[in-house]
Each structure stands twice: as structure tokens, then as C-alpha cells.
Design a protein around this motif. Structure first.
Motif, PDB file in Angstrom:
ATOM      1  N   ILE A   1       0.836  -1.207   0.000  1.00 12.86           N
ATOM      2  CA  ILE A   1       0.000   0.000   0.000  1.00 12.86           C
ATOM      3  C   ILE A   1       0.866   1.251   0.000  1.00 12.86           C
ATOM      4  O   ILE A   1       0.620   2.205  -0.752  1.00 12.86           O
ATOM      5  CB  ILE A   1      -0.944   0.001   1.221  1.00 12.86           C
ATOM      6  N   LEU A   2       1.930   1.252   0.824  1.00 12.39           N
ATOM      7  CA  LEU A   2       2.816   2.408   0.901  1.00 12.39           C
ATOM      8  C   LEU A   2       3.517   2.661  -0.429  1.00 12.39           C
ATOM      9  O   LEU A   2       3.713   3.816  -0.830  1.00 12.39           O
ATOM     10  CB  LEU A   2       3.861   2.205   2.003  1.00 12.39           C
ATOM     11  N   SER A   3       3.879   1.586  -1.114  1.00  7.77           N
ATOM     12  CA  SER A   3       4.638   1.743  -2.354  1.00  7.77           C
ATOM     13  C   SER A   3       3.812   2.382  -3.465  1.00  7.77           C
ATOM     14  O   SER A   3       4.363   2.974  -4.395  1.00  7.77           O
ATOM     15  CB  SER A   3       5.172   0.391  -2.821  1.00  7.77           C
ATOM     16  N   LEU A   4       2.491   2.304  -3.373  1.00  5.87           N
ATOM     17  CA  LEU A   4       1.613   2.875  -4.390  1.00  5.87           C
ATOM     18  C   LEU A   4       1.196   4.311  -4.071  1.00  5.87           C
ATOM     19  O   LEU A   4       0.606   4.987  -4.905  1.00  5.87           O
ATOM     20  CB  LEU A   4       0.361   2.013  -4.545  1.00  5.87           C
ATOM     21  N   SER A   5       1.517   4.758  -2.867  1.00  6.64           N
ATOM     22  CA  SER A   5       1.066   6.075  -2.418  1.00  6.64           C
ATOM     23  C   SER A   5       1.960   7.193  -2.953  1.00  6.64           C
ATOM     24  O   SER A   5       3.177   7.022  -3.108  1.00  6.64           O
ATOM     25  CB  SER A   5       1.040   6.128  -0.896  1.00  6.64           C
ATOM     26  N   ASP A   6       1.357   8.350  -3.215  1.00  5.05           N
ATOM     27  CA  ASP A   6       2.110   9.540  -3.600  1.00  5.05           C
ATOM     28  C   ASP A   6       2.571  10.345  -2.389  1.00  5.05           C
ATOM     29  O   ASP A   6       3.318  11.314  -2.533  1.00  5.05           O
ATOM     30  CB  ASP A   6       1.254  10.446  -4.492  1.00  5.05           C
ATOM     31  N   THR A   7       2.093   9.957  -1.218  1.00  2.00           N
ATOM     32  CA  THR A   7       2.481  10.647   0.014  1.00  2.00           C
ATOM     33  C   THR A   7       3.732  10.002   0.599  1.00  2.00           C
ATOM     34  O   THR A   7       3.831   8.772   0.664  1.00  2.00           O
ATOM     35  CB  THR A   7       1.351  10.575   1.052  1.00  2.00           C
TER      36      THR A   7
ATOM     37  N   ARG B   1      17.142 -13.788   9.083  1.00  7.99           N
ATOM     38  CA  ARG B   1      15.734 -13.525   8.790  1.00  7.99           C
ATOM     39  C   ARG B   1      15.497 -12.054   8.478  1.00  7.99           C
ATOM     40  O   ARG B   1      14.783 -11.716   7.524  1.00  7.99           O
ATOM     41  CB  ARG B   1      14.870 -13.964   9.978  1.00  7.99           C
ATOM     42  N   LEU B   2      16.108 -11.166   9.256  1.00 11.69           N
ATOM     43  CA  LEU B   2      15.918  -9.736   9.033  1.00 11.69           C
ATOM     44  C   LEU B   2      16.682  -9.256   7.799  1.00 11.69           C
ATOM     45  O   LEU B   2      16.247  -8.312   7.131  1.00 11.69           O
ATOM     46  CB  LEU B   2      16.335  -8.943  10.270  1.00 11.69           C
ATOM     47  N   ILE B   3      17.792  -9.896   7.496  1.00 10.46           N
ATOM     48  CA  ILE B   3      18.508  -9.570   6.260  1.00 10.46           C
ATOM     49  C   ILE B   3      17.622  -9.869   5.054  1.00 10.46           C
ATOM     50  O   ILE B   3      17.530  -9.071   4.111  1.00 10.46           O
ATOM     51  CB  ILE B   3      19.833 -10.369   6.184  1.00 10.46           C
ATOM     52  N   ALA B   4      16.942 -11.019   5.087  1.00 12.93           N
ATOM     53  CA  ALA B   4      16.025 -11.364   4.000  1.00 12.93           C
ATOM     54  C   ALA B   4      14.872 -10.373   3.920  1.00 12.93           C
ATOM     55  O   ALA B   4      14.442  -9.982   2.828  1.00 12.93           O
ATOM     56  CB  ALA B   4      15.490 -12.782   4.201  1.00 12.93           C
ATOM     57  N   SER B   5      14.384  -9.941   5.081  1.00 12.73           N
ATOM     58  CA  SER B   5      13.306  -8.961   5.114  1.00 12.73           C
ATOM     59  C   SER B   5      13.768  -7.634   4.532  1.00 12.73           C
ATOM     60  O   SER B   5      13.052  -7.005   3.735  1.00 12.73           O
ATOM     61  CB  SER B   5      12.812  -8.768   6.550  1.00 12.73           C
ATOM     62  N   LEU B   6      14.962  -7.189   4.902  1.00 13.31           N
ATOM     63  CA  LEU B   6      15.475  -5.915   4.389  1.00 13.31           C
ATOM     64  C   LEU B   6      15.656  -5.986   2.873  1.00 13.31           C
ATOM     65  O   LEU B   6      15.383  -5.000   2.169  1.00 13.31           O
ATOM     66  CB  LEU B   6      16.798  -5.565   5.071  1.00 13.31           C
ATOM     67  N   PHE B   7      16.094  -7.116   2.362  1.00 13.07           N
ATOM     68  CA  PHE B   7      16.241  -7.287   0.910  1.00 13.07           C
ATOM     69  C   PHE B   7      14.899  -7.051   0.213  1.00 13.07           C
ATOM     70  O   PHE B   7      14.820  -6.324  -0.781  1.00 13.07           O
ATOM     71  CB  PHE B   7      16.769  -8.686   0.617  1.00 13.07           C
ATOM     72  N   ARG B   8      13.842  -7.641   0.752  1.00  8.43           N
ATOM     73  CA  ARG B   8      12.506  -7.453   0.157  1.00  8.43           C
ATOM     74  C   ARG B   8      12.052  -6.001   0.282  1.00  8.43           C
ATOM     75  O   ARG B   8      11.463  -5.430  -0.654  1.00  8.43           O
ATOM     76  CB  ARG B   8      11.498  -8.391   0.836  1.00  8.43           C
ATOM     77  N   ILE B   9      12.311  -5.412   1.430  1.00  9.70           N
ATOM     78  CA  ILE B   9      11.901  -4.021   1.659  1.00  9.70           C
ATOM     79  C   ILE B   9      12.593  -3.081   0.676  1.00  9.70           C
ATOM     80  O   ILE B   9      11.955  -2.199   0.085  1.00  9.70           O
ATOM     81  CB  ILE B   9      12.214  -3.607   3.114  1.00  9.70           C
ATOM     82  N   LEU B  10      13.888  -3.271   0.472  1.00  8.92           N
ATOM     83  CA  LEU B  10      14.616  -2.394  -0.438  1.00  8.92           C
ATOM     84  C   LEU B  10      14.100  -2.505  -1.870  1.00  8.92           C
ATOM     85  O   LEU B  10      14.018  -1.496  -2.598  1.00  8.92           O
ATOM     86  CB  LEU B  10      16.112  -2.710  -0.386  1.00  8.92           C
ATOM     87  N   ASN B  11      13.761  -3.694  -2.277  1.00  8.37           N
ATOM     88  CA  ASN B  11      13.199  -3.854  -3.621  1.00  8.37           C
ATOM     89  C   ASN B  11      11.880  -3.096  -3.762  1.00  8.37           C
ATOM     90  O   ASN B  11      11.616  -2.467  -4.792  1.00  8.37           O
ATOM     91  CB  ASN B  11      12.990  -5.338  -3.934  1.00  8.37           C
ATOM     92  N   GLU B  12      11.047  -3.141  -2.725  1.00 10.68           N
ATOM     93  CA  GLU B  12       9.774  -2.417  -2.751  1.00 10.68           C
ATOM     94  C   GLU B  12      10.004  -0.909  -2.730  1.00 10.68           C
ATOM     95  O   GLU B  12       9.316  -0.146  -3.423  1.00 10.68           O
ATOM     96  CB  GLU B  12       8.902  -2.833  -1.562  1.00 10.68           C
ATOM     97  N   VAL B  13      10.966  -0.475  -1.925  1.00 10.90           N
ATOM     98  CA  VAL B  13      11.248   0.961  -1.843  1.00 10.90           C
ATOM     99  C   VAL B  13      11.724   1.486  -3.198  1.00 10.90           C
ATOM    100  O   VAL B  13      11.307   2.560  -3.648  1.00 10.90           O
ATOM    101  CB  VAL B  13      12.302   1.251  -0.751  1.00 10.90           C
ATOM    102  N   ARG B  14      12.578   0.738  -3.849  1.00 11.53           N
ATOM    103  CA  ARG B  14      13.081   1.171  -5.156  1.00 11.53           C
ATOM    104  C   ARG B  14      11.937   1.332  -6.170  1.00 11.53           C
ATOM    105  O   ARG B  14      11.947   2.262  -6.985  1.00 11.53           O
ATOM    106  CB  ARG B  14      14.105   0.176  -5.688  1.00 11.53           C
TER     107      ARG B  14
END
Length: 251
Positions: free
Chosen positions: A109-115, A130-143
Motif C-alpha cells: 500500500i505504501l509503495s503505491l502512495s504519492d504521500t 531472517r531480518l537480512i532477507a526482510s530488508l532485501f525485500r523491503i529495499l526492492n519495494e522501496v526502489r
């Protein structure tokens, strides 16, 4: 050097000012601080970044340096600024995995927002697998997102971190800064400003004595300013060298 913890550190210090960009003494970290101020100002102007090369702009910043160089202070300052701007903010650390789960649930939802929304990640060098894998996914979404900002801090440059290669590479996609320790004169200035913000008057010999006899890292020195403030109020005495010596006496 006296490394015993002051016996009054347990005093109530709820009046301690929150970390902010305005109460951070930049020293050699001026370029990073200026960049972060510009980012925060953009939040106030309700600007977003939605260009193809936006991973290289100020939505994505990693900084690294030794303990006491202000890494965590700056992350906390951004969290405070996000709160003041009414923006969604997720503060991630190695010690609170539930926050990572909550973020991943909201990430699409955040990735689609203009805010603008904000993510901070502290102590990247301490993440488990586990958190390294999570951060990898998060960075891909942020990009791929329109307006998510992510700010990360660790103890080494991306290439020197003991993390998987694909994550180290991603950390360098945005801006990268090194944070530097303050010199003694800069530490004294920072401590004087912290004392002034608390309405605390220190006698001239207190701070030089502390730098020679007490911890030299800023987190412990700032904690001592809080303890001195509380102890001065409790005892109704001015902050002089005898009061400091009394505070630092072992139990």
C-alpha cells in the motif's frame, strides 16, 4: 578513567529533549546533516519524488561510522521529524522483529502512495538472517515505490559489511555517507548546548574534567548531562566539580 556508571543514572530523565537535527552538532558530518535537512523540508512542502532515477536521490540514504558518531541520533531525529510532519514512519532495529512484520504487511500500500512515508533501519550490521532477507525485500519495494524514504545506518561501509552480496550492493544504490566522531572541542560545544537546552549551568571546569576522567563517547556523555541535571534538581545544588565527583562515586 572512571568507567563505573554514575549512581544517579536511574533518575527520571523524561524531560530529556528528543533527538533532532537542530540539536545535533554536525562537525565533520555537515554534508549529511544538510542533506537530511533538505529531505525533511521537502516533507513539510508535501513534495514527493517519482522519477525513474529516484533511488539515487535523497529517498535512499545509508550512513556508517563508529559508535558515538551520531548514527542513531540522526535516525531518531528523522523519526521525530516524520511524526511532526504527520507522515507514516516505521523504525526498524535488530531487536524488534515485530516491527519488520508490520512494515511488510503495509509495504504494498505504501509503495503505491504519492504521500511520503519513512523507514529507518538502525544497526544493519547486527541483523540476523531472517531480518537480512526482510530488508532485501523491503529495499526492492522501496526502489519500485513512488515516495517511500529509507534511511539506514551501520558500523561499516556497504562493501565492508558481513552481509550477503546482493544486499551490500543495494545499500549503495542511494546516497552513502560516513559519520565522524567529534573532536574534544566539538564535544564540549555539544555538551554545553545540551546543558543550555535543559537550563543547566555548568561550572567551567566540569566538561574538560569529564572528557579526561569519564566516558568519551557522546551517548554516555549526554546521559551524564541528564543525570547531572536531575541530581542538581534533587539536591538543589549548582553543577560544580564536587557535585560531579559525588555523582560519579560508586554505590
Amino acid at each position: 578513567m572512571n568507567n563505573s556508571l554514575p549512581r544517579q543514572f536511574a533518575l527520571d530523565i523524561s524531560h530529556t529533549p528528543k533527538p533532532s537535527l537542530s540539536n545535533f552538532l554536525a562537525g565533520e558530518n555537515l554534508a549529511l546533516c544538510s542533506t537530511l535537512r533538505d529531505v525533511v523540508q521537502s516533507w513539510g512542502n508535501k513534495k514527493t519524488f517519482a522519477t525513474e532515477d529516484d533511488v539515487l536521490n535523497a529517498r535512499w540514504i545509508y550512513w556508517w561510522g563508529p559508535e558515538g558518531s551520531g548514527r542513531s541520533h540522526l535516525l531518531s531525529a528523522l523519526e521525530t521529524a516524520a511524526e511532526q510532519s504527520g507522515l507514516i514512519c516505521f523504525a526498524l532495529t535488530p531487536h524488534e522483529p515485530i516491527s519488520w512484520v508490520r512494515l511488510e504487511e503495509e509495504l504494498t500500500i505504501l509503495s503505491l502512495s504519492d504521500t511520503a512515508s519513512i523507514i529507518t533501519v538502525d544497526d544493519i550490521d547486527r541483523l540476523d538472517e531472517r531480518l537480512i532477507a526482510s530488508l532485501f525485500r523491503i529495499l526492492n519495494e522501496v526502489r519500485a515505490s513512488k515516495a517511500i524514504h529509507i534511511f539506514m545506518a551501520g558500523n561499516a561501509a556497504p562493501s565492508a559489511l558481513t552481509l550477503r552480496e546482493d544486499l551490500r550492493t543495494r545499500l549503495g544504490w542511494g546516497l552513502v555517507f560516513q559519520t565522524h566522531l567529534l573532536g574534544d572541542d566539538e564535544k564540549i560545544l555539544a555538551l554545553q548546548e545540551a546543558a543550555q537546552a535543559r537550563g543547566l549551568v555548568l561550572s567551567a571546569e566540569v566538561l574538560p574534567w569529564l572528557l579526561n576522567r569519564f566516558y568519551r563517547d557522546m551517548p554516555n556523555l549526554m546521559a551524564l548531562i541528564d543525570a547531572l541535571d536531575a541530581y542538581s534538581l534533587e539536591t538543589k545544588r549548582a553543577v560544580t566539580l564536587p557535585l560531579v565527583r559525588e555523582l560519579l562515586q560508586p554505590k
